[in-house]
Design a protein around this motif. Sequence first.
Motif, PDB file in Angstrom:
ATOM      1  N   LYS A   1       0.818  -1.227   0.000  1.00 58.81           N
ATOM      2  CA  LYS A   1       0.000   0.000   0.000  1.00 58.81           C
ATOM      3  C   LYS A   1       0.848   1.272   0.000  1.00 58.81           C
ATOM      4  O   LYS A   1       0.483   2.275  -0.618  1.00 58.81           O
ATOM      5  N   GLU A   2       1.975   1.240   0.708  1.00 58.77           N
ATOM      6  CA  GLU A   2       2.798   2.443   0.830  1.00 58.77           C
ATOM      7  C   GLU A   2       3.836   2.571  -0.280  1.00 58.77           C
ATOM      8  O   GLU A   2       4.550   3.574  -0.343  1.00 58.77           O
ATOM      9  N   LEU A   3       3.929   1.574  -1.132  1.00 59.02           N
ATOM     10  CA  LEU A   3       4.928   1.610  -2.207  1.00 59.02           C
ATOM     11  C   LEU A   3       4.349   2.336  -3.416  1.00 59.02           C
ATOM     12  O   LEU A   3       4.236   1.794  -4.519  1.00 59.02           O
ATOM     13  N   THR A   4       3.959   3.562  -3.182  1.00 60.32           N
ATOM     14  CA  THR A   4       3.354   4.444  -4.178  1.00 60.32           C
ATOM     15  C   THR A   4       4.060   5.792  -4.088  1.00 60.32           C
ATOM     16  O   THR A   4       4.792   6.063  -3.109  1.00 60.32           O
ATOM     17  N   PRO A   5       3.864   6.684  -5.078  1.00 61.79           N
ATOM     18  CA  PRO A   5       4.487   8.013  -4.970  1.00 61.79           C
ATOM     19  C   PRO A   5       4.115   8.734  -3.675  1.00 61.79           C
ATOM     20  O   PRO A   5       4.971   9.364  -3.038  1.00 61.79           O
ATOM     21  N   GLU A   6       2.858   8.615  -3.259  1.00 63.32           N
ATOM     22  CA  GLU A   6       2.411   9.267  -2.024  1.00 63.32           C
ATOM     23  C   GLU A   6       3.084   8.642  -0.801  1.00 63.32           C
ATOM     24  O   GLU A   6       3.512   9.352   0.127  1.00 63.32           O
ATOM     25  N   GLY A   7       3.153   7.309  -0.813  1.00 63.84           N
ATOM     26  CA  GLY A   7       3.768   6.614   0.313  1.00 63.84           C
ATOM     27  C   GLY A   7       5.249   6.896   0.429  1.00 63.84           C
ATOM     28  O   GLY A   7       5.783   7.083   1.539  1.00 63.84           O
ATOM     29  N   ILE A   8       5.941   6.946  -0.712  1.00 62.85           N
ATOM     30  CA  ILE A   8       7.376   7.221  -0.714  1.00 62.85           C
ATOM     31  C   ILE A   8       7.647   8.653  -0.251  1.00 62.85           C
ATOM     32  O   ILE A   8       8.631   8.937   0.448  1.00 62.85           O
ATOM     33  N   ALA A   9       6.754   9.574  -0.618  1.00 64.77           N
ATOM     34  CA  ALA A   9       6.911  10.970  -0.193  1.00 64.77           C
ATOM     35  C   ALA A   9       6.852  11.094   1.330  1.00 64.77           C
ATOM     36  O   ALA A   9       7.547  11.910   1.938  1.00 64.77           O
TER      37      ALA A   9
ATOM     38  N   LYS B   1      18.625   4.559 -16.633  1.00 69.69           N
ATOM     39  CA  LYS B   1      18.662   5.639 -17.617  1.00 69.69           C
ATOM     40  C   LYS B   1      18.297   6.989 -17.010  1.00 69.69           C
ATOM     41  O   LYS B   1      18.802   8.025 -17.428  1.00 69.69           O
ATOM     42  N   THR B   2      17.390   6.953 -16.017  1.00 66.76           N
ATOM     43  CA  THR B   2      16.926   8.213 -15.429  1.00 66.76           C
ATOM     44  C   THR B   2      17.489   8.471 -14.038  1.00 66.76           C
ATOM     45  O   THR B   2      17.502   9.613 -13.572  1.00 66.76           O
ATOM     46  N   GLY B   3      17.936   7.404 -13.360  1.00 65.26           N
ATOM     47  CA  GLY B   3      18.408   7.544 -11.993  1.00 65.26           C
ATOM     48  C   GLY B   3      17.280   7.666 -10.988  1.00 65.26           C
ATOM     49  O   GLY B   3      17.504   7.831  -9.793  1.00 65.26           O
ATOM     50  N   LYS B   4      16.031   7.564 -11.474  1.00 67.77           N
ATOM     51  CA  LYS B   4      14.851   7.632 -10.609  1.00 67.77           C
ATOM     52  C   LYS B   4      14.247   6.239 -10.441  1.00 67.77           C
ATOM     53  O   LYS B   4      14.677   5.287 -11.090  1.00 67.77           O
ATOM     54  N   LEU B   5      13.254   6.132  -9.578  1.00 63.30           N
ATOM     55  CA  LEU B   5      12.600   4.840  -9.376  1.00 63.30           C
ATOM     56  C   LEU B   5      12.000   4.343 -10.686  1.00 63.30           C
ATOM     57  O   LEU B   5      11.360   5.110 -11.425  1.00 63.30           O
ATOM     58  N   LYS B   6      12.196   3.071 -10.955  1.00 67.33           N
ATOM     59  CA  LYS B   6      11.672   2.480 -12.187  1.00 67.33           C
ATOM     60  C   LYS B   6      10.159   2.349 -12.078  1.00 67.33           C
ATOM     61  O   LYS B   6       9.640   1.853 -11.071  1.00 67.33           O
ATOM     62  N   GLU B   7       9.461   2.784 -13.124  1.00 64.44           N
ATOM     63  CA  GLU B   7       7.999   2.805 -13.086  1.00 64.44           C
ATOM     64  C   GLU B   7       7.395   1.881 -14.138  1.00 64.44           C
ATOM     65  O   GLU B   7       7.960   1.698 -15.211  1.00 64.44           O
ATOM     66  N   LYS B   8       6.255   1.337 -13.792  1.00 70.68           N
ATOM     67  CA  LYS B   8       5.471   0.542 -14.737  1.00 70.68           C
ATOM     68  C   LYS B   8       4.135   1.238 -14.909  1.00 70.68           C
ATOM     69  O   LYS B   8       3.385   1.408 -13.943  1.00 70.68           O
TER      70      LYS B   8
END
Length: 409
Positions: free
Chosen positions: A139-147, A161-168
Motif C-alpha cells: 500500500k505504501e509503495l506508491t508516490p504518495e507513500g514514498i513521499a 537511464k533516469t536515476g529515478k525509481l523504475k515505473e510501470k
Amino acid sequence: MKKKFYKSVLGLSLFLFFAATTELTAQGSHETESAKSFVLNDGSSFKAKACFPEFSWETTPMYYHFGDIDRVLTPSEVNNIAGKTGFICIEKSHAYRQLGDQVLGTKHEVKAFHKVKPESKVLFYYNSYVAWPFPRFNKELTPEGIAKNKELAKFLAINPKTGKLKEKRRGPAFSYYFEALNPDFRKWWVKSAAKGVKISKADGIFIDRMNVNPGSDYPEDKLTEIAIAKGEMMANLKKAIGPKKILIGNNGANTKEVFPSCDGFMFEHYNASVMTKESLLKDWKDMLRIAKAGKMSIYRFGAKGKGKRDITMGATDKGGMEQKSKDQLEYYLACYLIGAQPYSYLQWNWGWNLADGNLVDYPELRKPLGAPKAAYKRVNAEAWEFTREFEHASVWLNTETKEAKITWR
C-alpha cells in the motif's frame, strides 16, 4: 474331547477369516495406492506431495487463474469454476475496488471454493518484481507513500537511464519495481508473501516473475546476482509457508536457483518468442524434467485476437474473443497434450480477467481423455509433426504450420 475339537475348529476358522480379511485389506490398500500412482514417459512413477491438488486423466486436467478488480465472485460463478477444476489461483487485483485489499479478495474466494469443493487448492498471488499496489503489504509503495517515508524507496528498483525509481505504467495502472538485491527487502518480501497465505487461508502461493534471463526486463549485468537473490527468496518463502502449502513459480522452470524450492511451474507463453516450434519442443522436455523431479506443470495459453484488457484496468472488451478462443482451442490443446505428464495442467483463456474466457464452456475440455498410452512420437527428426495416443483421443500436431487434429473416441 469334542469340546476341544470344536474349539480348535473354531479357532482355526477365526484365524483363516482374519487372515483372509487382512489379505483383502492389504490388497485394497495396494489398489488404492496404485490408483494414486502415475507413470511418466520413461516408465518411472510420479509420487505426488500430500499438499498437491487431485489429478486425473479422466478429462483434460485444468487450472484456472483469474480475477475481477471490481468485485468478488457470485455463487453461480464459484459453482461454474469449481465444476471444471479444483486447482485455482486468484489474480493480483481481485475485488480490490470492493474490498480495498487483494488479500481480502482472495480470502473471500478461498472460503467460497472450499465450501462447495473442500478438496480445492486455491492459491494467493504475489509478484517478486512488480510492486502492484493491490495487496495490503504494498500500500505504501506508491508516490504518495514514498513521499511520506523515503526509506521505502530502498525496496524499489532504480531506472539506470533516469536515476529515478523504475515505473510501470499500463493505462491508469501504476506501480514501481522491487529491488531484489536489497537483503532487507528480501526479508520483508518473504514475510509479506507468507502473511498473504496465512491471512487469506490459501492453500499456497503463485509467485510471478520467476524468469531471470536476458530479455526478462532485469538489468542485464546483474542477472546472476538477481537469480541468486530470487533463489534465496523462494527457499525462505517455502520454509515460511511450510510443506503443507504449494509454491508455484511463474516462468521459473529454467531458473536453476529457484527450481529446488518450487512445487510447480507455469509456462505462461506470454509472447511469440516462447511460442516458436523450437520453444514448444523444449517445453515438452522441460515438462518431463519437472515431473521427474516430482513437481507440477501449468501450461497456459491465451487465445489470440484484439480486444484484450488488462486485469489492472477491470473492463473487458471481448471483441469476438469467445468465438476465437473456441476456434483456436484445438491447436493449443494439442500443444499441451503432446507434452503432458502426470500433474501437468492446462490453463485456457484470453486474459486474466474473470470475463476473459474463464466462465466459457468448452466442450472439448470435458470430453473423456484417459491416460496417455506412451510418450509423443516425432514423425521424423527433420519434421515438426508430432503424434500421441491417449485412451480416448489421438493427437496430431504440426508446430511449423500451426495445425492440429484431435480425434476423440
